[in-house]
Scaffold this motif. Structure first.
Motif, PDB file in Angstrom:
ATOM      1  N   UNK A   1       0.840  -1.200   0.000  1.00  0.00           N
ATOM      2  CA  UNK A   1       0.000   0.000   0.000  1.00  0.00           C
ATOM      3  C   UNK A   1       0.873   1.247   0.000  1.00  0.00           C
ATOM      4  N   UNK A   2       1.863   1.216   0.897  1.00  0.00           N
ATOM      5  CA  UNK A   2       2.749   2.359   1.073  1.00  0.00           C
ATOM      6  C   UNK A   2       3.541   2.697  -0.165  1.00  0.00           C
ATOM      7  N   UNK A   3       4.146   1.660  -0.741  1.00  0.00           N
ATOM      8  CA  UNK A   3       5.016   1.890  -1.880  1.00  0.00           C
ATOM      9  C   UNK A   3       4.215   2.359  -3.089  1.00  0.00           C
ATOM     10  N   UNK A   4       3.052   1.776  -3.253  1.00  0.00           N
ATOM     11  CA  UNK A   4       2.232   2.148  -4.404  1.00  0.00           C
ATOM     12  C   UNK A   4       1.746   3.588  -4.249  1.00  0.00           C
ATOM     13  N   UNK A   5       1.412   3.923  -3.027  1.00  0.00           N
ATOM     14  CA  UNK A   5       0.878   5.232  -2.709  1.00  0.00           C
ATOM     15  C   UNK A   5       1.864   6.355  -3.035  1.00  0.00           C
ATOM     16  N   UNK A   6       3.134   6.086  -2.833  1.00  0.00           N
ATOM     17  CA  UNK A   6       4.128   7.154  -2.929  1.00  0.00           C
ATOM     18  C   UNK A   6       4.383   7.597  -4.361  1.00  0.00           C
ATOM     19  N   UNK A   7       3.934   6.823  -5.333  1.00  0.00           N
ATOM     20  CA  UNK A   7       4.405   7.071  -6.676  1.00  0.00           C
ATOM     21  C   UNK A   7       3.232   7.148  -7.667  1.00  0.00           C
ATOM     22  N   UNK A   8       2.049   7.373  -7.132  1.00  0.00           N
ATOM     23  CA  UNK A   8       0.845   7.228  -7.957  1.00  0.00           C
ATOM     24  C   UNK A   8       0.784   8.201  -9.127  1.00  0.00           C
ATOM     25  N   UNK A   9       1.411   9.370  -8.981  1.00  0.00           N
ATOM     26  CA  UNK A   9       1.241  10.377 -10.039  1.00  0.00           C
ATOM     27  C   UNK A   9       2.386  10.457 -11.024  1.00  0.00           C
ATOM     28  N   UNK A  10       3.398   9.610 -10.860  1.00  0.00           N
ATOM     29  CA  UNK A  10       4.572   9.696 -11.725  1.00  0.00           C
ATOM     30  C   UNK A  10       4.476   8.636 -12.811  1.00  0.00           C
ATOM     31  N   UNK A  11       4.627   9.029 -14.053  1.00  0.00           N
ATOM     32  CA  UNK A  11       4.488   8.063 -15.145  1.00  0.00           C
ATOM     33  C   UNK A  11       5.806   7.387 -15.498  1.00  0.00           C
ATOM     34  N   UNK A  12       6.859   8.168 -15.455  1.00  0.00           N
ATOM     35  CA  UNK A  12       8.172   7.618 -15.776  1.00  0.00           C
ATOM     36  C   UNK A  12       9.215   8.215 -14.830  1.00  0.00           C
ATOM     37  N   UNK A  13      10.204   7.402 -14.519  1.00  0.00           N
ATOM     38  CA  UNK A  13      11.350   7.927 -13.784  1.00  0.00           C
ATOM     39  C   UNK A  13      12.564   7.756 -14.684  1.00  0.00           C
TER      40      UNK A  13
END
Lengths: 227, 449
Positions: B43-55
């Motif tokens: 939950x935590x890891x998914x939550x932190x990156x929800x708005x980023x499409x590419x790194x």
């Protein structure tokens, strides 16, 4: 009341073990408010008969009516409730749940019988049996054997049963306590017109009872044989 | 009534009951911890990156890039030029590009340099933007925006001065003492690594490393003008020091005479550890990824956070399964211990059962009584385990957040806790059937004399 408390005809009970022992009781009856002394040696089947009358075990054949109700056709839980409401049982010793107080032990009996009893009624009952107030709240394992057996009488009477079954209730008591026990049992049972089925191999008190039955005349205990 | 009876019965066997409860509590604690960590990690890891499409980052492992850029775990050990950022921004599919530079810290918390857009474009959780609990974004190079946990734990508020350190350890020996930053903004809590991050501008990063002048703190807009005039004088030196920083070589004390040299840097010398990229349309993501991977300017790569996370779960999945199996076995062992305790006492309770029966209790009552004892013991154990869990979460929360990027809140895990408790109760009931059935059978054939 003309109806007998206990009425047995042609009762047969097969032990559920490998010895294939069978207890047969052709006829027996206890009238209302009658006190009966049942004498028998150990192994004569008197204990089995008690289990049948109070509905813990069920006979396979014949008729066993208690207070007009046929026990042999009742289900297990019906017999359990019937016992709770109509029969008071007193054992040899260790009659009480050790971690409950005198009062709680009596309340427990009423709860299984689905009846209610007030604490003050319990106190009256206990006082009638010469128990000091100081022991009412003590847990059972802190009480003397004599006190425990007297509480057992109180508990057996709490639901106002028509019959009290006492299985060698004095055997663990000394002479004085035993005499005391019998006297109290007769007193309170007499006051409430309760019948008593008293089982013992000690005939000392037999003459005080209305009737004196002998196991060997009453029943046949057979091994691998038909009645 | 039976419950009171079961309770009193247990009370009469206090010592064994307490020992059993402790054993079961410990096992539940292990079971609950493993189950909750497993669920909450995802939950935590998914939550932190929800708005980023590419790194986008220098060529490295995709997990390394993901962990370093989003969760502040580990480091990216090389950097990318400003040209690359410009190239990215020129791509038609790209909506926004957020540059990130890492390497400094403040009392164990990571410092990142980024652009001001970070506060408006970055999304977490259910596509939420960052918001300021207090203050606003930086205006000067010497200003810093801090995460909510930092403000809370270090007691910082607006206008406080703080000093950054080189490197990311808690005990850094090299502090940028001469260049204090002023706290101008505190972000609202996000439950992600951002709560534990200090944000400065790229100019601020340069400022911290002594590329700023005379103790004066010019506005960024002024500095840009200044930099044009001064850039040619000190450009080489600046470049050198920035490379140092990005490469983590740690010889920043070699700031020869930086105090005297008035200097501003231009955009062109910005070095980034990673770029967070948002695309205009989702379907363009894969195409853009391929394009970036083929970029010729320098060796870089692009990863899709979701895909990299899946890789991470695959990696730790087996370990998780193993942990779950062990935790379940520990729980089962403790429950069997409980059943054994009740079975062992059943022999001495034979008379008790006979009394119950003579009073009119049916064998079903007896079954229920013993099962209730099991439930009471399990319930007490569960309460103790929950308290233990809450306490250890409180104690290890900071550590988990800083070391593993796990932001666990007791309130967040309550739902999972309910689910886990249900599993514990069902298992206890099933195992409890052993002594209960034994008592049931025993009481059926009980003899009252």
């Amino acid at each position: 009341m003309t109806e007998p408390i206990v009425s047995i005809t042609g009762l047969e009970f097969n032990f559920d073990d490998k010895s294939k022992t069978r207890l047969c009781v052709p006829k027996m009856s206890i009238e209302a408010a009658q006190t009966v002394f049942l004498q028998g040696d150990s192994g004569s089947g008197k204990s089995t008969l008690l289990h049948l009358i109070c509905g813990l075990w069920r006979a396979q054949k014949g008729s066993l009516r208690v207070l007009g109700q046929e026990l042999t056709t009742m289900s297990g839980s019906e017999r359990d409730l019937f016992r709770a409401q109509n029969i008071g049982v007193i054992f040899q010793k260790l009659n009480l749940i050790p971690y409950l107080s005198a009062v709680e032990n009596i309340q427990l009996a009423c709860q299984f019988a689905k009846q209610s009893i007030s604490v003050s009624d319990i106190h009256t009952l206990l006082e009638k049996l010469n128990l000091p107030r100081s022991v009412f709240q003590l847990s059972a394992n802190q009480l003397s054997l004599g006190q425990q057996q007297r509480i057992a009488i109180a508990r057996a009477l709490a639901n106002k049963p028509k019959l009290i079954i006492a299985d060698e209730p004095t055997s663990a008591l000394d002479q004085d306590n035993a005499d005391d026990f019998i006297k109290l049992l007769f007193d309170v049972a007499g006051q409430t017109n309760t019948g008593i089925l008293f089982v013992s191999h000690d005939t000392r008190w037999a003459t005080q009872f209305d009737e004196h039955l002998h196991m060997r005349e009453l029943a046949v205990l057979e091994r691998q044989l038909a009645c | 009534m039976l419950t009171t009876l079961a309770y009193k019965s247990l009370k009469s066997r206090k010592l064994t009951a307490i020992m059993t409860v402790i054993a079961v509590a410990i096992s539940i604690y292990v079971f609950v911890s493993v189950a909750l960590l497993k669920q909450q990690t995802r939950v935590n890891f998914t939550r932190a990156v929800s708005g980023v499409d590419l790194i986008v980052g220098p060529k490295t492992g995709s997990l390394n890039l993901l962990l370093a850029s989003i969760y502040r775990i580990g480091n990216v050990n090389s950097s990318m030029n400003y040209n690359t950022q410009e190239w990215l921004e020129r791509q038609s599919q790209v909506d926004w590009v957020l540059p990130i530079a890492m390497g400094d810290s403040h009392r164990g918390f990571r410092v990142i340099a980024t652009s001001e857009e970070y506060f408006t474009k970055f999304k977490y959780g259910h596509k939420q933007s960052l918001s300021f609990a207090k203050g606003k974004s930086w205006q000067r190079a010497s200003e810093v925006v801090i995460g909510s946990d930092i403000a809370k734990k270090l007691g910082y508020t607006l206008a406080d001065d703080i000093v950054l350190s080189h490197g990311v350890g808690v005990t850094s020996f090299m502090h940028h003492d001469g260049y204090p930053f002023k706290v101008v903004g505190i972000l609202a809590k996000t439950g992600t690594a951002i709560d534990q991050t200090l944000h400065v501008s790229f100019d601020g990063l340069a400022f911290a490393h002594g590329e700023q002048s005379h103790g004066t703190q010019p506005k960024i807009s002024e500095s840009a003008i200044k930099s044009q005039s001064l850039e040619h004088e000190t450009h080489l030196q600046t470049q050198h020091q920035h490379d140092d920083h990005a490469n983590e070589k740690g010889d920043h004390n070699n700031r020869n005479g930086s105090g005297e040299v008035a200097n501003q840097i231009g955009h062109s010398s910005y070095q980034s550890s990673a770029f967070l990229v948002g695309v205009k349309a989702k379907y363009a993501t894969l195409m853009l990824q391929q394009k970036i991977n083929k970029y010729a300017g320098e060796p870089i790569m692009a990863i899709i956070p979701g895909v990299a996370l899946t890789e991470l779960w695959q990696l730790i999945g087996q370990l998780e399964t193993l942990l779950s199996v062990i935790a379940s076995l520990v729980l089962l062992a403790a429950l069997f211990g409980l059943a054994t305790m009740l079975l062992a006492t059943m022999k001495e309770r034979k008379q008790e059962l006979a009394i119950f029966r003579s009073l009119g209790a049916s064998p079903k009552h007896i079954f229920a009584l013993v099962q209730l004892e099991v439930m009471i013991l399990t319930f007490l154990a569960l309460v103790i385990a929950t308290v233990l869990f809450a306490v250890s979460l409180g104690l290890s929360g900071d550590w988990l957040a800083q070391r593993y990027g796990l932001y666990l809140q007791f309130s967040d895990v309550l739902y999972d806790l309910g689910q886990t408790s249900l599993i514990v109760f069902i298992s206890a009931f099933v195992v409890g059937c052993i002594p209960s059935y034994f008592a049931f059978r025993e009481s059926k054939s009980v003899s009252i004399s």
